[in-house]
Scaffold this motif. Sequence first.
Motif, mmCIF file in Angstrom:
data_model
loop_
_atom_site.group_PDB
_atom_site.id
_atom_site.type_symbol
_atom_site.label_atom_id
_atom_site.label_comp_id
_atom_site.label_asym_id
_atom_site.label_seq_id
_atom_site.Cartn_x
_atom_site.Cartn_y
_atom_site.Cartn_z
ATOM 1 N N THR A 1 15.042 30.402 -4.402
ATOM 2 C CA THR A 1 13.958 31.316 -4.300
ATOM 3 C C THR A 1 14.696 32.766 -4.386
ATOM 4 N N SER B 1 13.372 37.207 -3.688
ATOM 5 C CA SER B 1 12.587 38.027 -3.008
ATOM 6 C C SER B 1 11.839 38.958 -3.937
ATOM 7 N N VAL C 1 9.592 34.485 -2.426
ATOM 8 C CA VAL C 1 9.213 34.252 -1.279
ATOM 9 C C VAL C 1 9.314 35.468 -0.274
ATOM 10 N N GLU C 2 8.542 35.509 0.753
ATOM 11 C CA GLU C 2 8.586 36.733 1.929
ATOM 12 C C GLU C 2 8.216 36.003 2.994
ATOM 13 N N GLY D 1 9.191 33.303 4.265
ATOM 14 C CA GLY D 1 8.869 31.987 4.187
ATOM 15 C C GLY D 1 7.401 31.609 3.468
ATOM 16 N N LYS D 2 6.704 32.609 3.084
ATOM 17 C CA LYS D 2 5.598 32.503 2.431
ATOM 18 C C LYS D 2 5.660 32.794 0.953
ATOM 19 N N LEU D 3 4.837 31.934 0.117
ATOM 20 C CA LEU D 3 5.025 32.036 -1.433
ATOM 21 C C LEU D 3 3.909 33.155 -2.010
ATOM 22 N N ARG E 1 0.703 35.326 -6.550
ATOM 23 C CA ARG E 1 0.223 34.188 -5.877
ATOM 24 C C ARG E 1 -1.253 33.911 -6.270
ATOM 25 N N VAL F 1 2.994 23.990 -1.304
ATOM 26 C CA VAL F 1 3.018 24.777 0.021
ATOM 27 C C VAL F 1 2.009 24.102 0.864
ATOM 28 N N ASN G 1 3.207 28.462 3.140
ATOM 29 C CA ASN G 1 4.926 28.189 3.293
ATOM 30 C C ASN G 1 5.258 27.400 2.376
ATOM 31 N N LEU G 2 6.222 27.922 1.532
ATOM 32 C CA LEU G 2 6.698 27.117 0.579
ATOM 33 C C LEU G 2 7.655 26.028 1.288
#
Length: 265
Positions: free
Chosen positions: A15, A17, A40-41, A43-45, A70, A100, A105-106
Amino acid sequence: MSVKVSEYMTKKVVTVSKDNTVKDVIKLLKETGHNSFPVVENGKLIGIVSVHDIVGKDDNEKVENVMTKREDMVVTTPDANIMDVGRIMFRTGFSKLPVVDEENNLIGIISNMDVIRSQIEKTTPKKLENIIKTYKNLGYNLKVEKEEVDVNKLKPTQNKIHADELVGRMYELKKGLAEPIIAIKTKRGDYYILVDGHHRAVAAYKMGVPKLDAYVIYLDTDKKLGIEKTAEVMNLKSLEDVKIVDSDDENSVKVIKYNKNGVLG
């Protein structure tokens, strides 16, 4: 029973950032050979950036300014039917979809190759079930394990394979798409009796692949099996003894040369 995305998705995902730059993405493209990366930030896509997004962009441009966000993305979940996901890929033209959970969360990524592999491997359990049933009906006690086996310890029971199918199995091996072979292990010696997957086994042998995924049927016997006796009559001791024939003429042996990558020479 449907096959879920979670069974075939890749869990270790490369991934980036939102603060990475186009230059960073180019470096990752070269290092990994991938054509896109989830953004990802915590853990979130939050997006995805592909090679198409960075074409013509300044090296110092931040990922958040070029990525697909997203809300504009197509994603899937681990419990989704893998064939439904395959249809989505076909319609949209995407080769990969982020996976997800309910909280965005990815947790993985699924590719069109994974979808293909899931369908190739579906056939093996059916064959395995029939072979197990046969030996149980013959009165053998047995257990089955899925493991990697040494290609050089495989004893063939089929004396010829077809050249065109061999090329196909070599391609599958290189792409990681080959389904497991089926072999039998008795108490007689340190070898495996190859029951199903002769094209795959010979392809691995020719390419120098040391091990293959296999369903191994362990028979609680030290007696010589009928298929072993048949193999001896055909003078089959190793994979080197399996002849490669033209599909057009099964009586003519085709001599094939391979380079170190397993490509026809």
